[in-house]
Design a protein around this motif. Sequence first.
Motif, PDB file in Angstrom:
ATOM      1  N   MET A 154       3.079  -0.687   2.683  1.00 50.10           N
ATOM      2  CA  MET A 154       4.610  -1.028   1.869  1.00 50.10           C
ATOM      3  C   MET A 154       4.794   0.075   0.199  1.00 50.10           C
ATOM      4  O   MET A 154       3.388  -1.182  -0.208  1.00 50.10           O
ATOM      5  N   ASP A 155       4.976   0.734  -0.037  1.00 52.05           N
ATOM      6  CA  ASP A 155       4.656   1.272  -1.490  1.00 52.05           C
ATOM      7  C   ASP A 155       6.703   0.289  -1.310  1.00 52.05           C
ATOM      8  O   ASP A 155       7.722   1.532  -1.449  1.00 52.05           O
ATOM      9  N   ILE A 156       6.245  -0.493  -2.425  1.00 51.64           N
ATOM     10  CA  ILE A 156       7.728  -1.675  -3.431  1.00 51.64           C
ATOM     11  C   ILE A 156       7.900  -0.605  -4.398  1.00 51.64           C
ATOM     12  O   ILE A 156       8.668  -2.044  -5.252  1.00 51.64           O
ATOM     13  N   GLY A 157       7.036   0.757  -4.576  1.00 50.16           N
ATOM     14  CA  GLY A 157       8.036   1.032  -6.693  1.00 50.16           C
ATOM     15  C   GLY A 157       6.893   1.232  -6.933  1.00 50.16           C
ATOM     16  O   GLY A 157       5.296  -0.260  -7.276  1.00 50.16           O
ATOM     17  N   ASP A 158       6.665   1.944  -8.529  1.00 50.15           N
ATOM     18  CA  ASP A 158       5.734   1.632  -9.340  1.00 50.15           C
ATOM     19  C   ASP A 158       4.174   2.174  -8.624  1.00 50.15           C
ATOM     20  O   ASP A 158       3.102   1.279  -9.804  1.00 50.15           O
ATOM     21  N   GLY A 159       4.037   2.533  -7.391  1.00 50.65           N
ATOM     22  CA  GLY A 159       2.660   2.444  -7.384  1.00 50.65           C
ATOM     23  C   GLY A 159       2.133   1.068  -6.839  1.00 50.65           C
ATOM     24  O   GLY A 159       1.556   1.496  -6.562  1.00 50.65           O
ATOM     25  N   ILE A 160       3.099   0.621  -6.550  1.00 48.79           N
ATOM     26  CA  ILE A 160       2.540  -0.882  -5.502  1.00 48.79           C
ATOM     27  C   ILE A 160       2.273  -0.660  -4.800  1.00 48.79           C
ATOM     28  O   ILE A 160       3.565  -0.367  -3.874  1.00 48.79           O
ATOM     29  N   ARG A 161       1.679  -0.957  -3.631  1.00 47.37           N
ATOM     30  CA  ARG A 161       1.734  -1.007  -2.261  1.00 47.37           C
ATOM     31  C   ARG A 161       0.953  -2.469  -2.017  1.00 47.37           C
ATOM     32  O   ARG A 161       0.478  -3.033  -2.508  1.00 47.37           O
ATOM     33  N   VAL A 162       1.386  -3.207  -1.163  1.00 42.38           N
ATOM     34  CA  VAL A 162       1.878  -4.719  -0.322  1.00 42.38           C
ATOM     35  C   VAL A 162       1.560  -4.468   1.155  1.00 42.38           C
ATOM     36  O   VAL A 162       2.489  -3.824   1.793  1.00 42.38           O
ATOM     37  N   ARG A 163       0.623  -4.955   1.786  1.00 47.69           N
ATOM     38  CA  ARG A 163       0.919  -5.535   3.079  1.00 47.69           C
ATOM     39  C   ARG A 163       2.167  -6.688   3.848  1.00 47.69           C
ATOM     40  O   ARG A 163       2.570  -7.561   2.636  1.00 47.69           O
ATOM     41  N   VAL A 164       3.810  -5.904   4.170  1.00 47.95           N
ATOM     42  CA  VAL A 164       4.110  -6.483   4.763  1.00 47.95           C
ATOM     43  C   VAL A 164       4.491  -7.224   6.245  1.00 47.95           C
ATOM     44  O   VAL A 164       4.141  -6.046   6.865  1.00 47.95           O
ATOM     45  N   LEU A 165       4.655  -8.005   6.262  1.00 46.34           N
ATOM     46  CA  LEU A 165       4.799  -9.064   7.967  1.00 46.34           C
ATOM     47  C   LEU A 165       5.660  -8.111   8.795  1.00 46.34           C
ATOM     48  O   LEU A 165       6.731  -7.656   7.813  1.00 46.34           O
ATOM     49  N   ASP A 166       5.478  -7.140   9.848  1.00 48.69           N
ATOM     50  CA  ASP A 166       6.390  -6.314  10.191  1.00 48.69           C
ATOM     51  C   ASP A 166       7.545  -7.522  10.805  1.00 48.69           C
ATOM     52  O   ASP A 166       7.918  -8.665  11.102  1.00 48.69           O
ATOM     53  N   LEU A 167       8.461  -6.868  10.771  1.00 46.53           N
ATOM     54  CA  LEU A 167      10.118  -7.644  11.533  1.00 46.53           C
ATOM     55  C   LEU A 167      10.477  -8.273  13.340  1.00 46.53           C
ATOM     56  O   LEU A 167       9.933  -9.239  13.257  1.00 46.53           O
ATOM     57  N   GLN A 168       9.105  -7.583  13.786  1.00 50.52           N
ATOM     58  CA  GLN A 168       9.326  -8.131  15.243  1.00 50.52           C
ATOM     59  C   GLN A 168       8.713  -9.111  15.130  1.00 50.52           C
ATOM     60  O   GLN A 168       8.204  -9.994  16.136  1.00 50.52           O
ATOM     61  N   THR A 169       7.696  -9.494  14.443  1.00 48.95           N
ATOM     62  CA  THR A 169       6.428 -10.968  14.327  1.00 48.95           C
ATOM     63  C   THR A 169       7.286 -11.960  13.043  1.00 48.95           C
ATOM     64  O   THR A 169       7.404 -13.081  13.912  1.00 48.95           O
TER      65      THR A 169
END
Lengths: 53, 160
Positions: B117-132
């Motif tokens: 996900m792009d969380i702002g300021d060009g920062i992209r992080v791997r986020v655990l999905d909602l199902q998991t």
Amino acid sequence: MEEELEDLTDYSEDGVDLTLVRWFLSITPAERLQYVQRRANEVIAVWRLNGIE
Amino acid sequence: MGSNDYLGVLRVLQEGGVAFVLVGGLAAAMNGAPIDTLDVDVVPARDEENLEKLLGVLSSMDAIYRIQPTRRLRPEASHLRSAGHQNLTTKFGPLDVLGTIGRGLTYEDLLPHTIEMDIGDGIRVRVLDLQTIIAIKEELATEKDLAALPLLRRTLREKS
């Protein structure tokens, strides 16, 4: 006689406010992060006002 | 306690080249669940190279253990190698570094269940999905986990 008002809320049967869920889903992850961060800092500010750290 | 800067924590981790998955309440919020949280929870890869980067980043953030903050206990490599939870406070606010979550799930276990996900300021992080997130809470089934489930399930349903 009291006038019957239109129900303008939308709660699931388990009590979740679906209007809030839909609003949060309508904004971007970056906006969600800013919102949650702002809310956390508001809570911390209230704690400080009340001498809680 | 200072102000929380979630973007700051995640930016420093990302710019430090640390491999991690964002989990917990902030991950749920990033997935669209309208919930409040006061800390950032991450599960890092625990290979030596990544732990070295993580230690450097934690040092740059002045990370110390939240328990007995006056002792200013700093995390060490031996702590980060463990499957346990390191509950830290940093100059950006609270940060929990979790060796595993749920029933022993590691970074490698979680990675296939993440969304970048792009969380702002060009920062992209791997986020655990909602199902998991939901599956882990269903499995753990503590009172805290069970209390969160209706909102998480409804969010997932509204998304699909």
